[in-house]
Design a protein around this motif. Sequence first.
Motif, PDB file in Angstrom:
ATOM      1  N   SER A  44       1.021  -1.460   0.317  1.00  0.00           N
ATOM      2  CA  SER A  44      -0.044  -0.096   0.255  1.00  0.00           C
ATOM      3  C   SER A  44       0.379   0.982   0.007  1.00  0.00           C
ATOM      4  CB  SER A  44      -1.368   0.203   1.270  1.00  0.00           C
ATOM      5  OG  SER A  44      -0.048  -0.104   2.062  1.00  0.00           O
ATOM      6  N   PHE A  45       2.071   1.242   0.637  1.00  0.00           N
ATOM      7  CA  PHE A  45       3.064   1.596   0.547  1.00  0.00           C
ATOM      8  C   PHE A  45       3.333   2.476  -1.068  1.00  0.00           C
ATOM      9  CE2 PHE A  45       5.368  -1.683   1.299  1.00  0.00           C
ATOM     10  CZ  PHE A  45       6.747  -1.576  -0.091  1.00  0.00           C
ATOM     11  N   VAL A  46       3.665   2.100  -1.848  1.00  0.00           N
ATOM     12  CA  VAL A  46       4.169   2.581  -3.348  1.00  0.00           C
ATOM     13  C   VAL A  46       2.605   2.434  -4.225  1.00  0.00           C
ATOM     14  CG1 VAL A  46       5.962   1.067  -3.404  1.00  0.00           C
ATOM     15  CG2 VAL A  46       3.987   0.156  -4.348  1.00  0.00           C
ATOM     16  N   ALA A  47       0.404   2.862  -2.958  1.00  0.00           N
ATOM     17  CA  ALA A  47       0.125   2.792  -4.057  1.00  0.00           C
ATOM     18  C   ALA A  47      -0.801   4.232  -3.767  1.00  0.00           C
ATOM     19  CB  ALA A  47      -1.282   2.187  -4.014  1.00  0.00           C
ATOM     20  N   SER A  48      -0.925   5.104  -4.365  1.00  0.00           N
ATOM     21  CA  SER A  48      -1.529   7.004  -4.115  1.00  0.00           C
ATOM     22  C   SER A  48      -3.176   6.512  -4.593  1.00  0.00           C
ATOM     23  CB  SER A  48      -0.910   7.564  -4.811  1.00  0.00           C
ATOM     24  OG  SER A  48      -1.136   7.745  -5.931  1.00  0.00           O
ATOM     25  N   SER A  49      -3.259   5.387  -5.271  1.00  0.00           N
ATOM     26  CA  SER A  49      -4.881   4.968  -5.576  1.00  0.00           C
ATOM     27  C   SER A  49      -5.480   6.364  -6.737  1.00  0.00           C
ATOM     28  CB  SER A  49      -5.820   5.078  -4.578  1.00  0.00           C
ATOM     29  OG  SER A  49      -5.876   3.883  -3.852  1.00  0.00           O
ATOM     30  N   GLY A  50      -4.650   6.545  -7.143  1.00  0.00           N
ATOM     31  CA  GLY A  50      -5.007   7.906  -7.928  1.00  0.00           C
ATOM     32  C   GLY A  50      -4.892   9.596  -7.488  1.00  0.00           C
ATOM     33  N   LEU A  51      -4.774   9.930  -6.750  1.00  0.00           N
ATOM     34  CA  LEU A  51      -4.250  10.449  -5.541  1.00  0.00           C
ATOM     35  C   LEU A  51      -2.781  11.141  -6.333  1.00  0.00           C
ATOM     36  CD1 LEU A  51      -4.321  12.981  -3.817  1.00  0.00           C
ATOM     37  CD2 LEU A  51      -3.432  11.696  -1.592  1.00  0.00           C
ATOM     38  N   GLU A  52      -2.028  10.685  -6.768  1.00  0.00           N
ATOM     39  CA  GLU A  52      -0.913  11.312  -7.531  1.00  0.00           C
ATOM     40  C   GLU A  52      -1.280  11.875  -8.461  1.00  0.00           C
ATOM     41  OE1 GLU A  52       2.619   9.078  -8.146  1.00  0.00           O
ATOM     42  OE2 GLU A  52       3.864  11.467  -8.735  1.00  0.00           O
ATOM     43  N   ARG A  76      -4.331   7.169 -16.196  1.00  0.00           N
ATOM     44  CA  ARG A  76      -3.387   8.508 -16.294  1.00  0.00           C
ATOM     45  C   ARG A  76      -1.760   8.142 -15.313  1.00  0.00           C
ATOM     46  NH1 ARG A  76      -4.727  12.269 -20.741  1.00  0.00           N
ATOM     47  NH2 ARG A  76      -3.844  13.400 -19.927  1.00  0.00           N
ATOM     48  N   HIS A  77      -1.978   7.750 -15.145  1.00  0.00           N
ATOM     49  CA  HIS A  77      -0.648   7.469 -14.056  1.00  0.00           C
ATOM     50  C   HIS A  77       0.559   7.222 -14.651  1.00  0.00           C
ATOM     51  CE1 HIS A  77       1.384   7.243  -9.793  1.00  0.00           C
ATOM     52  NE2 HIS A  77       2.080   6.077 -10.511  1.00  0.00           N
ATOM     53  N   ASP A  78       0.687   6.766 -15.693  1.00  0.00           N
ATOM     54  CA  ASP A  78       1.872   6.495 -16.381  1.00  0.00           C
ATOM     55  C   ASP A  78       2.006   7.532 -17.051  1.00  0.00           C
ATOM     56  OD1 ASP A  78       0.897   3.913 -14.554  1.00  0.00           O
ATOM     57  OD2 ASP A  78       1.341   2.725 -16.173  1.00  0.00           O
ATOM     58  N   LEU A  79       1.680   8.068 -17.796  1.00  0.00           N
ATOM     59  CA  LEU A  79       1.315   9.556 -18.279  1.00  0.00           C
ATOM     60  C   LEU A  79       2.336  10.897 -17.638  1.00  0.00           C
ATOM     61  CD1 LEU A  79      -2.004   9.660 -20.348  1.00  0.00           C
ATOM     62  CD2 LEU A  79       0.611   8.787 -20.885  1.00  0.00           C
ATOM     63  N   GLN A  80       2.435  10.797 -16.694  1.00  0.00           N
ATOM     64  CA  GLN A  80       3.323  11.732 -15.457  1.00  0.00           C
ATOM     65  C   GLN A  80       4.601  11.796 -16.025  1.00  0.00           C
ATOM     66  OE1 GLN A  80       1.662  12.239 -11.471  1.00  0.00           O
ATOM     67  NE2 GLN A  80       1.169  10.226 -11.303  1.00  0.00           N
ATOM     68  N   HIS A  81       5.064  12.427 -16.271  1.00  0.00           N
ATOM     69  CA  HIS A  81       6.073  13.150 -16.611  1.00  0.00           C
ATOM     70  C   HIS A  81       7.146  12.468 -15.192  1.00  0.00           C
ATOM     71  CE1 HIS A  81       9.612  13.939 -18.784  1.00  0.00           C
ATOM     72  NE2 HIS A  81      10.349  15.007 -17.223  1.00  0.00           N
ATOM     73  N   SER A  82       6.687  12.920 -14.567  1.00  0.00           N
ATOM     74  CA  SER A  82       7.554  12.294 -12.448  1.00  0.00           C
ATOM     75  C   SER A  82       6.666  11.846 -12.018  1.00  0.00           C
ATOM     76  CB  SER A  82       8.815  13.517 -12.523  1.00  0.00           C
ATOM     77  OG  SER A  82       8.020  14.003 -11.923  1.00  0.00           O
ATOM     78  N   ARG A  83       6.794  10.755 -11.145  1.00  0.00           N
ATOM     79  CA  ARG A  83       6.016  10.588 -10.323  1.00  0.00           C
ATOM     80  C   ARG A  83       6.768   9.983  -9.361  1.00  0.00           C
ATOM     81  NH1 ARG A  83       5.222   7.759 -15.014  1.00  0.00           N
ATOM     82  NH2 ARG A  83       6.268   5.267 -15.062  1.00  0.00           N
ATOM     83  N   ILE A  84       6.086   9.102  -7.678  1.00  0.00           N
ATOM     84  CA  ILE A  84       6.276   8.956  -7.261  1.00  0.00           C
ATOM     85  C   ILE A  84       6.229   7.219  -6.735  1.00  0.00           C
ATOM     86  CG2 ILE A  84       7.839  10.644  -6.490  1.00  0.00           C
ATOM     87  CD1 ILE A  84       6.038  10.835  -3.981  1.00  0.00           C
ATOM     88  N   PHE A  85       4.754   6.742  -7.278  1.00  0.00           N
ATOM     89  CA  PHE A  85       3.761   6.192  -6.571  1.00  0.00           C
ATOM     90  C   PHE A  85       4.111   5.167  -7.918  1.00  0.00           C
ATOM     91  CE2 PHE A  85       2.642   9.000  -3.513  1.00  0.00           C
ATOM     92  CZ  PHE A  85       2.747   8.369  -1.913  1.00  0.00           C
ATOM     93  N   ASN A  86       3.081   3.609  -7.575  1.00  0.00           N
ATOM     94  CA  ASN A  86       2.630   2.930  -9.061  1.00  0.00           C
ATOM     95  C   ASN A  86       2.383   3.211  -9.298  1.00  0.00           C
ATOM     96  OD1 ASN A  86       5.534   2.307  -8.921  1.00  0.00           O
ATOM     97  ND2 ASN A  86       5.169   0.267  -7.493  1.00  0.00           N
ATOM     98  N   SER A  87       0.702   3.718  -8.465  1.00  0.00           N
ATOM     99  CA  SER A  87      -1.170   3.923  -8.966  1.00  0.00           C
ATOM    100  C   SER A  87      -1.341   5.427  -8.730  1.00  0.00           C
ATOM    101  CB  SER A  87      -1.489   2.319  -8.216  1.00  0.00           C
ATOM    102  OG  SER A  87      -1.755   2.392  -7.157  1.00  0.00           O
TER     103      SER A  87
END
Lengths: 318, 273
Positions: free
Chosen positions: B22-30, B262-273
């Motif tokens: 759960s610590f790598v998931a933001s449920s779409g928040l990011e 669209r999570h994976d389209l972020q140019h930079s991200r810290i979560f997996n989801s």
Amino acid sequence: MPHATGPARGKGRAVLRKSGNEASFSELSYSYPLKLLSPQGASDAPVAIAYMMSYGGGLVSGDQVELDVDVGAGTSLLLLTQGSTKVFKSRQSAYLTPPLSPTLDGKAPSPEDKETRTAATTQKINFTISPDALLLLLPDPVTCFRDSSYSQLQTFHLEPGASAAILDWFTSGRMSRGEQWDFERYRSANEVFLDGKRIMRDVMLLESAPPDASLLFLPPRTLKDRLGPYACYATLLLVGPKVQDLIASLEKAYQSIHVFQQSEPLPLVWSMSALEESSGAVVRVAALETDMVRTWLRQSLQGLSDLVGDFVYEKAFV
Amino acid sequence: MESSTEAYLLLLLSDGNLPTGSFVASSGLESLVKHGHFSRSWNERDATINFIRDSLQSNAHSTLPFISHAHGIVTGYLSGEGTLESALDEIKRVEALYESMTLNHVTRRASKAQGVALLTLFSKGFAQPSWVTTLQPESAKERRPEEVVDAFKTMVRRGDTHGHLPTCWAVLTASLGLSLSRSQHLHLFLHARAVLSASIRLNTMGPYAAQQLLLHVVRPLVDATLAECQDLRIPPHFDKPTNEDDDGPATTWPLGEILAARHDLQHSRIFNS
């Protein structure tokens, strides 16, 4: 305005068959309030267009429409509507509501005696798509007016080698009257079976929630709060060999998007997910205005004109 | 189950350090923050509360019917109904339905990662070790929960089924003997808490403010969502076309769905989801 005689049950059936290098309806039947029209096409390919309409241009609460569509082997069907499907709350439902007067046994009526829910308008469509056939279901969006309740159930049975592009979209309501997400309930279910196996089941459910007494320190969270700033949402389901080129071109466009920190929501956003166990994809779109979604769809699905011809494709998204 | 045992289990299951992914998931928040949607609220606290409300409702509508059904299957088996084979077969069919309804690849990916992590957690961290069994012979029941989890885990490893979060959560909690209502409640609480943890990492909320929300705001929100969704079930005869309007699982927040996908389209991200 819709008809004034109260709820109606309409049934219809459309059967498209290939004969020579043409496609023709061996059956096209319907009953009130449903209407099916097929303009004579000047197409030299086994392609047909049909319009699904309702008398008076809208459906009222309690109306039920059931339709069977059979797309025969080797044919292509473009199924459209003429203008958005408008869902009214029936004026009559106000009269049908039992008055809050004492019941016969003299007891005071409880709140449960009062029918508070609007009778839903329902539309059920069953599609059968044969091998080497193509269904393009590209209607106008559904627009639910204030306090209306709409339930749509569409089932798609694809035989091996069949293809379909299924568009399902809705708007926030009658914007000219300032209505924004003011309907009571909208439910749309699309189930896609390929060779008897369910590969997609998309159920969209939007309900206006009653304010919760235990959350008095928080304002009620309305549909408008949850869905804004966008006023139109679309879901597109793609499956089968004939739409693989389209999936590939959409995927290419999608992968080229790079999202940097936005200071405000984009005017239009879309997402795309490929299925893992079969060759299909799901595209979802949201935009500030219905026409933005319409324009995006017309341009993004342009590749479909290779399958049915420009003359046919240009009838969609007008 | 004795309430003291249940309370102890809840303590263990709500440990934020459990390796459940759960610590790598933001449920779409990011993605939602990145897409500028927090700018629509007066402040980040309100925006976070709104996200929790929408996300909780959407999560409850799409997962609780599956949790309830799978929990019932495992509880039924452990109390002597049917065979292990039939129980696993039905869980597999429930998972197939969940897969066909979870049309967002990012959510699917996160669901499988967290589901498998829960099964591993049970095997390695919750299953009764053999030397304890010998000290407590009365617990050596004919139908052991470890059997269910191990067999299910093998099916997931083989690729026979998916190992989605709601089903795995149900298998885990039912195997531990947690009641369905506890299981549902804890699932929603953990979801809301994971969102708050994500907002701390995203720096949209401080740790003290998050704790305060957890006590005073998340509690009534979880209770209200539970009251709304605890009785939702997957449609009967769900193997066949379900051509009826039912109270089954549904997508209730299309905006959250698009932005999460669209999570994976972020140019930079810290979560997996």
